[in-house]
Design an enzyme around this catalytic site. Structure first.
Site, PDB file in Angstrom:
ATOM      1  N   LYS A   1       0.697  -1.255   0.123  1.00  0.00           N
ATOM      2  CA  LYS A   1       0.030   0.026   0.001  1.00  0.00           C
ATOM      3  C   LYS A   1       0.765   1.247  -0.119  1.00  0.00           C
ATOM      4  O   LYS A   1       0.481   2.317  -0.318  1.00  0.00           O
ATOM      5  CB  LYS A   1      -0.964   0.134   1.308  1.00  0.00           C
ATOM      6  CG  LYS A   1      -2.123  -1.023   1.153  1.00  0.00           C
ATOM      7  CD  LYS A   1      -3.189  -1.174   2.268  1.00  0.00           C
ATOM      8  CE  LYS A   1      -4.036  -2.135   2.215  1.00  0.00           C
ATOM      9  NZ  LYS A   1      -3.650  -3.605   2.155  1.00  0.00           N
TER      10      LYS A   1
ATOM     11  N   LYS B   1      -3.345   1.230   8.603  1.00  0.00           N
ATOM     12  CA  LYS B   1      -3.464   0.192   7.850  1.00  0.00           C
ATOM     13  C   LYS B   1      -1.959  -0.556   7.658  1.00  0.00           C
ATOM     14  O   LYS B   1      -0.920   0.051   7.645  1.00  0.00           O
ATOM     15  CB  LYS B   1      -3.456   0.556   6.622  1.00  0.00           C
ATOM     16  CG  LYS B   1      -5.241   1.294   6.313  1.00  0.00           C
ATOM     17  CD  LYS B   1      -5.675   1.703   4.846  1.00  0.00           C
ATOM     18  CE  LYS B   1      -6.775   2.131   4.550  1.00  0.00           C
ATOM     19  NZ  LYS B   1      -6.783   2.559   3.167  1.00  0.00           N
TER      20      LYS B   1
ATOM     21  N   GLY C   1      -8.949  -6.892   5.534  1.00  0.00           N
ATOM     22  CA  GLY C   1      -9.508  -6.262   6.850  1.00  0.00           C
ATOM     23  C   GLY C   1      -8.450  -6.400   7.903  1.00  0.00           C
ATOM     24  O   GLY C   1      -8.852  -5.808   9.110  1.00  0.00           O
TER      25      GLY C   1
ATOM     26  N   GLU D   1      -3.328   7.350   7.176  1.00  0.00           N
ATOM     27  CA  GLU D   1      -3.938   8.145   6.329  1.00  0.00           C
ATOM     28  C   GLU D   1      -5.153   8.808   7.028  1.00  0.00           C
ATOM     29  O   GLU D   1      -5.436   8.416   8.201  1.00  0.00           O
ATOM     30  CB  GLU D   1      -4.709   7.349   5.378  1.00  0.00           C
ATOM     31  CG  GLU D   1      -3.828   6.801   4.215  1.00  0.00           C
ATOM     32  CD  GLU D   1      -4.323   6.277   3.088  1.00  0.00           C
ATOM     33  OE1 GLU D   1      -3.795   5.889   2.007  1.00  0.00           O
ATOM     34  OE2 GLU D   1      -5.643   5.633   3.551  1.00  0.00           O
TER      35      GLU D   1
ATOM     36  N   ILE E   1     -11.347   9.007   5.643  1.00  0.00           N
ATOM     37  CA  ILE E   1     -12.638   9.627   5.028  1.00  0.00           C
ATOM     38  C   ILE E   1     -13.568   8.651   5.517  1.00  0.00           C
ATOM     39  O   ILE E   1     -13.994   7.592   4.819  1.00  0.00           O
ATOM     40  CB  ILE E   1     -12.158   9.599   3.503  1.00  0.00           C
ATOM     41  CG1 ILE E   1     -11.074  10.099   3.138  1.00  0.00           C
ATOM     42  CG2 ILE E   1     -13.391  10.447   2.527  1.00  0.00           C
ATOM     43  CD1 ILE E   1     -10.816  11.630   3.515  1.00  0.00           C
TER      44      ILE E   1
ATOM     45  N   GLU F   1      -9.236   0.669  -6.081  1.00  0.00           N
ATOM     46  CA  GLU F   1     -10.396   1.072  -5.050  1.00  0.00           C
ATOM     47  C   GLU F   1     -10.225   2.539  -4.484  1.00  0.00           C
ATOM     48  O   GLU F   1      -9.096   2.782  -4.436  1.00  0.00           O
ATOM     49  CB  GLU F   1     -10.281   0.023  -3.853  1.00  0.00           C
ATOM     50  CG  GLU F   1     -10.315  -1.449  -4.306  1.00  0.00           C
ATOM     51  CD  GLU F   1     -10.580  -2.387  -3.099  1.00  0.00           C
ATOM     52  OE1 GLU F   1     -10.717  -1.876  -1.771  1.00  0.00           O
ATOM     53  OE2 GLU F   1     -10.820  -3.737  -3.271  1.00  0.00           O
TER      54      GLU F   1
ATOM     55  N   ASN G   1      -6.194  -4.050  -5.739  1.00  0.00           N
ATOM     56  CA  ASN G   1      -6.048  -5.390  -5.573  1.00  0.00           C
ATOM     57  C   ASN G   1      -5.690  -6.092  -6.868  1.00  0.00           C
ATOM     58  O   ASN G   1      -6.201  -5.798  -7.964  1.00  0.00           O
ATOM     59  CB  ASN G   1      -7.516  -6.149  -5.264  1.00  0.00           C
ATOM     60  CG  ASN G   1      -7.858  -5.497  -3.775  1.00  0.00           C
ATOM     61  OD1 ASN G   1      -9.118  -4.990  -3.613  1.00  0.00           O
ATOM     62  ND2 ASN G   1      -7.060  -6.031  -2.740  1.00  0.00           N
TER      63      ASN G   1
ATOM     64  N   ARG H   1      -5.564  -8.844  -8.393  1.00  0.00           N
ATOM     65  CA  ARG H   1      -6.141  -9.930  -8.321  1.00  0.00           C
ATOM     66  C   ARG H   1      -7.508 -10.070  -8.972  1.00  0.00           C
ATOM     67  O   ARG H   1      -8.118  -8.933  -8.759  1.00  0.00           O
ATOM     68  CB  ARG H   1      -6.066 -11.056  -7.033  1.00  0.00           C
ATOM     69  CG  ARG H   1      -6.391 -10.155  -5.934  1.00  0.00           C
ATOM     70  CD  ARG H   1      -6.650 -10.921  -4.804  1.00  0.00           C
ATOM     71  NE  ARG H   1      -7.010 -10.154  -3.456  1.00  0.00           N
ATOM     72  CZ  ARG H   1      -8.338  -9.858  -3.469  1.00  0.00           C
ATOM     73  NH1 ARG H   1      -9.180 -10.078  -4.187  1.00  0.00           N
ATOM     74  NH2 ARG H   1      -8.569  -8.955  -2.339  1.00  0.00           N
TER      75      ARG H   1
ATOM     76  N   VAL I   1     -13.449 -11.136  -5.149  1.00  0.00           N
ATOM     77  CA  VAL I   1     -14.798 -11.998  -4.880  1.00  0.00           C
ATOM     78  C   VAL I   1     -16.079 -11.229  -5.872  1.00  0.00           C
ATOM     79  O   VAL I   1     -16.755 -12.156  -6.296  1.00  0.00           O
ATOM     80  CB  VAL I   1     -15.003 -11.885  -3.313  1.00  0.00           C
ATOM     81  CG1 VAL I   1     -16.234 -12.499  -2.969  1.00  0.00           C
ATOM     82  CG2 VAL I   1     -13.779 -12.362  -2.461  1.00  0.00           C
TER      83      VAL I   1
END
Length: 455
Positions: free
Chosen positions: A116, A158, A165, A200, A203, A275, A291, A293, A296
């Site tokens: 990230k 993060k 998560g 961060e 938001i 995202e 992501n 990949r 889901v």
């Protein structure tokens, strides 16, 4: 085209990949742990090979055993699905070294965008908006306190190597920061073997908007529209839909263009998702993560775009051009996905493994799909993620999709284990959800408190 690919995963995504490969005329190899000997993906693949005991670290995360299985069976490529090794650059690099095609981006790009902190730096270079935050890794609480003071509360911690998560904490005050940082760092170290964090400005509440990207090895990059994934519990998505009711034509063009710019900047190849967090009050959006990949929730995009994302992944990995150009992509109707888990929502969503004694999956009509690896008599093992199915619907408009999902969930019947089907039915029937009036705070702050009062 490849003659044979190995699927380095289990459950419904392994079944999904096997079906896509078979429709392309490609042979498949399933891997399984001793706990998954009777799993559906094992029965459906052309070949199957055990790679270790039930514990994930000894089977589905065992790189040496998986690569040995690929060599032993003559597989030319490995599809990692999602989770497990799907975003592990070391595994992708080992595949490259062994001349086995990793069906995903290169290890170099994965390092760039899967981490990230690196991804944030690259997005700044690409001119994609990012939230105010730390410029690099944060390793100590002293550093965290200093940075938090500079950017202002509330903040979000993060894990740099995070996902699913894990290693995430929301912090509203300086008093909360130190214990939250230590807990998130310990969780990240345990989950990913990497305790590096970053910070961060939070938001929140916001809309969680993600854009599906496809790229090939010939420099072509397209988007397949956006998904709204704002209905979340503990940073885990519960329900997704496409398109988002929160954005109009102009903002949609801005967000999807930013996603394409991001993917082009890193010469992205294969399927990926950019995202964003959308601040509805200001109309501004910010890059959150990528992501690297298949997601889901990819089926909702497949329904509205008509593009089979998993087949595109296999074709692109084989060296083919994308089968569609941006101007060929049209978006039709509305799609919704509900994740069905073996869990008890009335007892803090506790996992509910066990034997399925009876199963009826909804069907009938156009625009209904159930992705699952369940069957009657199957025993859900306690060692893995609790998701056992995904119900995906498509309608000419959002109302039709909502009604179709309600109908499907009413028909869904699983006996022997507890599931969240009734929870999903209540959620999809909630007036706020029906009106599209929700954000990332809705499930935790509005819906769940009321739901948990019920008995």
């Amino acid at each position: 085209m490849f003659n044979k690919i190995l699927i380095a995963n289990r459950g419904e995504i392994a079944v999904r990949i096997i079906r896509a490969a078979r429709e392309l005329g490609v042979g498949t190899v399933a891997i399984y742990s001793t706990a998954d000997r009777d799993a559906l993906h094992v029965h459906l693949a052309d070949e199957a090979i055990c790679v270790g005991p039930a514990r994930s670290t000894e089977s589905y995360l065992n790189m040496n055993n998986i690569l040995s299985a690929a060599v032993a069976t003559g597989a030319q490529a490995i599809h990692p699905g999602f989770g497990f090794l799907s975003e592990n650059s070391k595994f992708a690099r080992l595949c490259e070294e062994m001349n086995i095609k990793f069906i995903g981006p290169s290890a170099k790009v994965m390092d760039m965008m899967g981490d990230k902190i690196n991804a944030r730096a690259e997005m700044i270079k690409a001119g994609v908006p990012v939230t105010p935050g730390s410029e690099g890794e944060v390793h100590t609480t002293d550093e965290a306190v200093k940075i938090a003071e500079e950017i202002g509360y509330p903040i979000i911690l993060k894990a740099s190597a995070g996902g699913g998560g894990k290693g995430i904490r929301k912090v509203n005050t300086v008093e909360e920061l130190v214990p939250a940082f230590e807990a998130a760092q310990a969780e990240a170290q345990a989950a990913f073997g990497n305790g590096a964090m970053f910070i961060e400005r939070m938001i929140f509440p916001a809309r969680h908007i993600e854009v599906q990207i496809l790229g090939d090895s010939h420099g072509n990059v397209i988007h397949l529209g956006e998904r709204d994934c704002s209905l979340q519990r503990n940073n885990q998505k519960v329900l997704e839909e496409s398109p988002s009711v929160a954005i109009g034509h102009t903002l949609r063009n801005e967000i999807t263009s930013a996603a394409v710019k991001a993917a082009q900047h890193v010469s992205y190849e294969n399927a990926g998702t950019i995202e964003f967090l959308l601040d509805e009050s200001s109309g501004k959006f910010y890059f959150m993560e990528m992501n690297t990949r298949v997601q889901v929730e990819h089926p909702v995009t497949e329904f509205v775009s008509g593009v089979d994302i998993v087949k595109e992944q296999i074709r692109v990995a084989n060296g083919n051009d994308l089968s569609v150009k941006q101007e060929d992509v049209t978006f039709n109707g509305h799609a919704i996905e509900c994740r069905i888990n073996a869990e008890n929502p009335k007892f803090n969503f506790a996992p509910s493994p066990g034997k399925i004694t009876n199963l009826f999956l909804p069907g009938g009509g156009v625009g209904l799909r159930v992705d699952s690896a369940m069957y009657s008599g199957y025993t859900i093992p306690p060692y893995y993620d609790s998701m056992i199915a995904k119900v995906i619907v498509h309608g000419e408009n959002r109302f039709e999709a909502l009604m179709k999902m309600q109908r499907a969930l009413l028909e869904f019947d699983v006996e022997g284990v507890t599931t969240n089907v009734d929870f999903q039915l209540e959620l999809i029937s909630d007036p706020h959800v029906v009106a599209g009036d929700y954000d990332t705070s809705f499930l935790g702050n509005v819906f769940l408190p009321e739901y948990q009062k019920e008995d």
